[in-house]
Design an enzyme around this catalytic site. Structure first.
Site, PDB file in Angstrom:
ATOM      1  N   TYR A   1      -1.959  11.080   0.872  1.00 24.27           N
ATOM      2  CA  TYR A   1      -2.473  10.887  -0.488  1.00 24.27           C
ATOM      3  C   TYR A   1      -2.413  12.197  -1.272  1.00 24.27           C
ATOM      4  CZ  TYR A   1      -4.221   6.190   0.488  1.00 24.27           C
ATOM      5  OH  TYR A   1      -4.316   4.855   0.788  1.00 24.27           O
TER       6      TYR A   1
ATOM      7  N   HIS B   1      -5.189  -7.539   0.537  1.00 21.17           N
ATOM      8  CA  HIS B   1      -4.486  -6.258   0.593  1.00 21.17           C
ATOM      9  C   HIS B   1      -3.680  -6.107   1.880  1.00 21.17           C
ATOM     10  CE1 HIS B   1      -3.757  -2.112  -0.547  1.00 21.17           C
ATOM     11  NE2 HIS B   1      -4.065  -1.745   0.680  1.00 21.17           N
TER      12      HIS B   1
ATOM     13  N   ASP C   1       0.841  -1.190   0.000  1.00 22.10           N
ATOM     14  CA  ASP C   1       0.000   0.000   0.000  1.00 22.10           C
ATOM     15  C   ASP C   1       0.886   1.254   0.000  1.00 22.10           C
ATOM     16  OD1 ASP C   1      -3.052   0.779   0.419  1.00 22.10           O
ATOM     17  OD2 ASP C   1      -1.909   2.084   1.742  1.00 22.10           O
TER      18      ASP C   1
END
Length: 394
Positions: free
Chosen positions: A313, A372, A181
């Site tokens: 982000y 994930h 990630d």
């Protein structure tokens, strides 16, 4: 040595008042009506949140998580103006290979805790002494117990530089790096920066495929392209909001623990249903238990890092835009690269895509289980993958 570069021991000890306030806020939550669909297509389901909130206030014990963390050697040190938290567990095997491992979002060092034993003490977990690692697990600035950046510019490349400094400060002259990630972006950047002593990297999310269209000629490539398209059409909400308006969602994440929990659960379909089942009566999927999931959410709440983590982000998007405007392309990774495909990941990266992103690919494997949050869900299997990927570099 005193000053910013000093490495200081750290222990977690959250105030009782903060935990009591958390429970009060959960009890005072106003919930929406039930979703009008039978799946997650409208978002996190009401039944999941109701049971999560009930368990959180009546059975969950944050102090047990504190004890798990405090049983490990934890430290803080100042790097590039930010106080960085990290776990540092030295193996009892003297020739162990140093490994720095980076968490993702909506994770933290919590998602990696179950790998500490298998990686540092492999003989107790089915491995050999030659598979041992000295393990460094830092919290990304703005996450967990690391301080929030107070200036712009903390994108993955800057975190990568900080990690290289951390390993140097710890006295490691040869080491490897791993991440998934957000941690995959940091690890990818480390590989491109190639700091002195970095021998190789391993990731379990192919961040190079997120940058643009990939070939879709074989059956495996077409399947991966379809998975990516589905993610961008129906699973991209958290990504888009945090990449463009992290401050806006930050108000909810800092004010309502239930809003924070829902935001963190609404990641990818595979992980969501696994976590949901853990709360609504199904069997937990490996390490994705109710307590472990709430350990992670509670740490975000008690440290007040929902907004600062979301900004990572925004920083990534800004860095990409600036590089594109300047016509800059990142240098190629030339050191050995390992990659593991976990079947429940957002997309199952075909080997051809991995080789395109990393021509120096030295290890590729498709694992039998995991998604994930592979290190969290399947810590033993994940650790086996890390051993296999880095074994030739020991």
């Amino acid at each position: 040595m005193s000053g910013e570069t000093e490495i200081r021991p750290f222990r977690v000890d959250m105030p009782d008042d903060a935990i009591a306030d958390l429970r009060r806020r959960i009890a005072a939550t106003r919930l929406p009506s039930q979703e009008l669909v039978a799946d997650r297509s409208q978002g996190v389901q009401l039944a999941t949140i109701q049971e999560l909130a009930r368990y959180w206030t009546t059975e969950y014990d944050w102090r047990a998580c504190e004890a798990r963390l405090n049983a490990l050697p934890q430290f803080k040190t100042g790097i590039d103006g930010v106080d960085v938290h990290f776990i540092h567990v030295k193996s009892r095997h003297e020739n162990a290979l140093p490994l720095i491992m980076t968490h993702g979002w909506p994770g933290s060092v919590i998602e990696l805790l179950e790998t500490v034993g298998p990686l540092t003490d492999p003989t107790a977990h089915g491995g050999s002494a030659g598979d041992a690692f000295h393990l460094v697990v830092p919290s990304i600035p703005g996450y967990g117990f690391s301080a929030e950046p107070t200036e712009l510019g903390w994108y993955a490349g800057r975190v990568a530089q900080a990690w290289a400094e951390l390993m140097h400060r710890l006295g490691y002259t040869r080491y490897v790096a791993q991440g998934g990630d957000q941690g995959a972006s940091v690890t990818d950047a480390m590989g491109r920066q190639a700091p002195d002593g970095l021998l190789g990297i391993h990731t379990n999310l192919l961040v190079t495929a997120l940058a643009g269209p990939q070939p879709a000629e074989t059956e495996e490539e077409r399947a991966a392209a379809e998975q990516l398209a589905t993610f961008r059409q129906s699973g991209f909400g958290y990504f888009l909001e945090q990449a463009t308006r992290p401050q806006t969602i930050g108000y909810a994440l800092l004010d309502s623990p239930v809003a924070l929990a829902a935001w963190m659960l609404d990641h990818d379909t595979d992980a969501y249903y696994k976590i949901s089942r853990a709360f609504t009566g199904g069997q937990p999927s490996g390490g994705l238990t109710r307590d472990h999931v709430l350990d992670n959410i509670t740490m975000y709440w008690l440290t007040g890092t929902g907004a600062s983590a979301a900004r990572s982000y925004w920083e990534a998007g800004r860095a990409q835009a600036l590089a594109a405007a300047a016509g800059q392309s990142p240098p190629q990774v030339k050191i050995p690269v390992g990659f593991t495909v976990f079947p429940g990941e957002i997309f199952r990266a075909p080997r051809s895509w991995v080789e395109k992103g990393y021509p120096s690919l030295s290890y590729f494997h498709e694992a039998a289980r995991g998604g994930h949050f592979a290190a969290w869900e399947e810590p033993e299997l994940f650790s086996e993958e890390i051993r296999a990927a880095f074994r030739p570099l020991c």
